[in-house]
Write a protein that holds these residues in place. Structure first.
Motif, PDB file in Angstrom:
ATOM      1  N   THR A   1      -7.628 -17.749  -4.309  1.00  0.00           N
ATOM      2  CA  THR A   1      -6.289 -18.533  -4.387  1.00  0.00           C
ATOM      3  C   THR A   1      -5.407 -18.308  -3.279  1.00  0.00           C
ATOM      4  N   LEU A   2      -4.749 -19.342  -2.737  1.00  0.00           N
ATOM      5  CA  LEU A   2      -3.813 -19.335  -1.489  1.00  0.00           C
ATOM      6  C   LEU A   2      -2.517 -19.060  -2.295  1.00  0.00           C
ATOM      7  N   VAL A   3      -1.801 -18.153  -1.620  1.00  0.00           N
ATOM      8  CA  VAL A   3      -0.356 -17.654  -1.861  1.00  0.00           C
ATOM      9  C   VAL A   3       0.236 -17.495  -0.746  1.00  0.00           C
ATOM     10  N   HIS A   4       1.687 -17.574  -0.812  1.00  0.00           N
ATOM     11  CA  HIS A   4       2.210 -17.854   0.708  1.00  0.00           C
ATOM     12  C   HIS A   4       3.131 -16.716   0.630  1.00  0.00           C
ATOM     13  N   LYS A   5       3.132 -16.104   2.118  1.00  0.00           N
ATOM     14  CA  LYS A   5       4.030 -14.759   2.107  1.00  0.00           C
ATOM     15  C   LYS A   5       5.315 -15.343   2.667  1.00  0.00           C
ATOM     16  N   GLY A   6       6.503 -15.340   2.147  1.00  0.00           N
ATOM     17  CA  GLY A   6       7.648 -15.800   2.672  1.00  0.00           C
ATOM     18  C   GLY A   6       8.035 -17.029   2.149  1.00  0.00           C
ATOM     19  N   PRO A   7       9.049 -17.628   2.780  1.00  0.00           N
ATOM     20  CA  PRO A   7       9.428 -19.135   2.226  1.00  0.00           C
ATOM     21  C   PRO A   7       8.366 -20.091   2.464  1.00  0.00           C
TER      22      PRO A   7
ATOM     23  N   ILE B   1      -4.514 -14.786   1.157  1.00  0.00           N
ATOM     24  CA  ILE B   1      -5.672 -14.771   0.211  1.00  0.00           C
ATOM     25  C   ILE B   1      -5.626 -13.874  -0.883  1.00  0.00           C
ATOM     26  N   LEU B   2      -5.729 -14.396  -2.119  1.00  0.00           N
ATOM     27  CA  LEU B   2      -5.625 -13.673  -3.387  1.00  0.00           C
ATOM     28  C   LEU B   2      -7.305 -13.734  -3.925  1.00  0.00           C
ATOM     29  N   LEU B   3      -7.905 -12.702  -3.926  1.00  0.00           N
ATOM     30  CA  LEU B   3      -9.201 -12.593  -4.790  1.00  0.00           C
ATOM     31  C   LEU B   3      -9.219 -12.808  -6.141  1.00  0.00           C
ATOM     32  N   ALA B   4      -9.966 -13.273  -6.704  1.00  0.00           N
ATOM     33  CA  ALA B   4     -10.097 -13.210  -8.348  1.00  0.00           C
ATOM     34  C   ALA B   4     -10.213 -11.835  -8.637  1.00  0.00           C
ATOM     35  N   GLY B   5      -9.405 -11.085  -9.464  1.00  0.00           N
ATOM     36  CA  GLY B   5      -9.316  -9.792  -9.904  1.00  0.00           C
ATOM     37  C   GLY B   5      -8.703  -8.787  -9.129  1.00  0.00           C
ATOM     38  N   LYS B   6      -8.328  -9.261  -7.977  1.00  0.00           N
ATOM     39  CA  LYS B   6      -7.401  -8.229  -7.136  1.00  0.00           C
ATOM     40  C   LYS B   6      -5.976  -8.353  -7.376  1.00  0.00           C
ATOM     41  N   PRO B   7      -5.188  -7.292  -7.397  1.00  0.00           N
ATOM     42  CA  PRO B   7      -3.654  -7.367  -7.680  1.00  0.00           C
ATOM     43  C   PRO B   7      -2.853  -7.976  -6.457  1.00  0.00           C
TER      44      PRO B   7
ATOM     45  N   PRO C   1      -2.548 -10.145  -2.770  1.00  0.00           N
ATOM     46  CA  PRO C   1      -3.294 -11.167  -1.728  1.00  0.00           C
ATOM     47  C   PRO C   1      -3.305 -10.038  -0.361  1.00  0.00           C
ATOM     48  N   ILE C   2      -4.202 -10.556   0.511  1.00  0.00           N
ATOM     49  CA  ILE C   2      -4.498 -10.111   1.777  1.00  0.00           C
ATOM     50  C   ILE C   2      -4.318 -11.062   2.913  1.00  0.00           C
ATOM     51  N   SER C   3      -4.110 -10.670   4.104  1.00  0.00           N
ATOM     52  CA  SER C   3      -4.135 -11.684   5.165  1.00  0.00           C
ATOM     53  C   SER C   3      -5.252 -12.620   5.327  1.00  0.00           C
ATOM     54  N   TYR C   4      -5.320 -13.491   6.096  1.00  0.00           N
ATOM     55  CA  TYR C   4      -6.606 -14.487   6.190  1.00  0.00           C
ATOM     56  C   TYR C   4      -7.411 -13.448   7.317  1.00  0.00           C
ATOM     57  N   SER C   5      -6.689 -13.012   8.242  1.00  0.00           N
ATOM     58  CA  SER C   5      -7.571 -12.088   9.107  1.00  0.00           C
ATOM     59  C   SER C   5      -8.231 -11.045   8.606  1.00  0.00           C
ATOM     60  N   ASP C   6      -7.561 -10.294   7.701  1.00  0.00           N
ATOM     61  CA  ASP C   6      -8.297  -9.324   6.893  1.00  0.00           C
ATOM     62  C   ASP C   6      -9.446 -10.041   6.001  1.00  0.00           C
ATOM     63  N   PHE C   7      -9.054 -10.862   5.342  1.00  0.00           N
ATOM     64  CA  PHE C   7     -10.119 -11.634   4.634  1.00  0.00           C
ATOM     65  C   PHE C   7     -11.475 -12.013   5.622  1.00  0.00           C
ATOM     66  N   ALA C   8     -11.115 -12.492   6.569  1.00  0.00           N
ATOM     67  CA  ALA C   8     -12.434 -13.170   7.611  1.00  0.00           C
ATOM     68  C   ALA C   8     -13.029 -11.753   8.007  1.00  0.00           C
ATOM     69  N   LYS C   9     -12.240 -10.791   8.250  1.00  0.00           N
ATOM     70  CA  LYS C   9     -13.010  -9.550   8.665  1.00  0.00           C
ATOM     71  C   LYS C   9     -13.950  -8.823   7.926  1.00  0.00           C
TER      72      LYS C   9
END
Length: 334
Positions: free
Chosen positions: A300-306, A315-321, A323-331
């Motif tokens: 699920t996409l969530v937004h950091k900041g306004p 990026i929020l992965l199902a079951g994870k508390p 979200p992580i950055s897109y760069s970390d998700f890609a890595k």
């Protein structure tokens, strides 16, 4: 049961509402003092724990009436209205106002009300008729929307327009922030109408001002899948790469791409994604299924900041508390 108790009151209001946006309009009406509590009947849905409209009513000492849901209950309701028609003819019938009411009033009841049934619709009709006007306006990049007070007739949002008021869509607006403002303004429209300070026949520009840049759109009820974007397309949007009309099956995204074809300006793809996230906040959100190196993942996409900033969503992965950055998700996952 629903109406007979208030027929003795010459000037009264029956309010139909279902959700927190209905409660916003009802709260404004209560604050106006235009209708004494004794002259107000609230019809709402029966929810476990109480709907926002029910809770607001009870806090003011009003016991709400629950709208019938089965065919048998509706039939009894219609018969009851018919049985008191002579009383309605002998006095001043109560006005009825619907605000974010989650039911289509049956035609026989609409006709029985004899033109005294009104609705607040959160768009500048006839644009964005039906059930999801605010979400469509944000997703399609509109900068202005509004609220319409109209007289309900057979059909969907096609009755006589009584009055309209514009409202800007702010860069940081989501459906959750814009909709309450619209219904607050709509309640004031209804109050002004009752006090004779709005025209009964609004100028034609009310009906066309929102159609200059776009054709009429009849909205659809959102489902969980309204926020789904195929990962191949979402991946492109996250990298701010162009997406062609028809590449995705997401209807809102395709409507936006179709609209942008008729404009001279060219927006970044990330803006389309940001506006879709704003529109689908708080529900159903933008999401996808990703074929990662750790198996298929639901994100699920969530937004950091306004949300007014087009920075990359997280990026929020199902079951994870968290979200992580897109760069970390890609890595770690792609």
């Amino acid at each position: 049961i629903i109406i007979s108790a208030i027929l003795r009151i010459m000037h009264s209001l029956i309010f139909f509402g279902s959700d927190r946006y209905s409660a916003v309009a009802l709260s404004a009406l209560l604050a106006s003092g235009l209708y004494p509590l004794a002259s107000l009947t609230v019809v709402t849905d029966h929810h476990e724990g109480g709907s926002p409209v029910e809770q607001l009513s009870l806090s003011h000492g009003l016991k709400p009436t629950y709208y019938p849901t089965t065919p048998e209950e509706k039939s009894k309701f219609i018969l009851h209205l018919s049985s008191i028609s002579s009383l309605l003819e002998s006095g001043t019938p109560p006005l009825r106002l619907c605000a974010s009411f989650d039911h289509l009033i049956p035609q026989d009841i609409t006709k029985f009300f004899g033109g005294n049934l009104y609705n607040l619709h959160p768009s500048l009709l006839p644009q964005y008729r039906n059930v999801s006007p605010v979400q469509y306006a944000i997703a399609l990049g509109d900068q202005v929307t509004g609220i319409t007070l109209f007289r309900i007739s057979p059909g969907i949002d096609n009755g006589e327009i009584i009055a309209q008021a514009e409202e800007p869509i702010l860069p940081e607006d989501t459906t959750a922030t814009l909709t309450p403002r619209l219904f607050t303004k709509g309640a004031q429209l209804f109050i002004d109408f009752l006090q004779g300070s709005v025209p009964c026949n609004p100028a034609d520009d009310y009906k066309v001002r929102n159609l200059v840049d776009a054709p009429l759109i009849f909205t659809k009820r959102l489902t969980r899948n309204s926020g789904y974007i195929e990962w191949s397309i979402l991946h492109q949007l996250l990298q701010n790469k162009a997406v062609a009309l028809g590449e995705s099956k997401n209807e809102l995204l395709n409507l936006r791409l179709e609209r942008e074809k008729t404009k001279s300006s060219h927006l970044a793809s990330s803006i389309y994604l940001l506006d879709l996230m704003r529109a689908l906040n708080p529900w159903p959100t933008v999401w996808s299924l990703v074929p990662s190196k750790k198996g298929e993942l639901r994100i699920t996409l969530v937004h950091k900041g306004p949300l007014s900033s087009p920075q990359t969503p997280r990026i929020l992965l199902a079951g994870k508390p968290k979200p992580i950055s897109y760069s970390d998700f890609a890595k770690y996952y792609l």
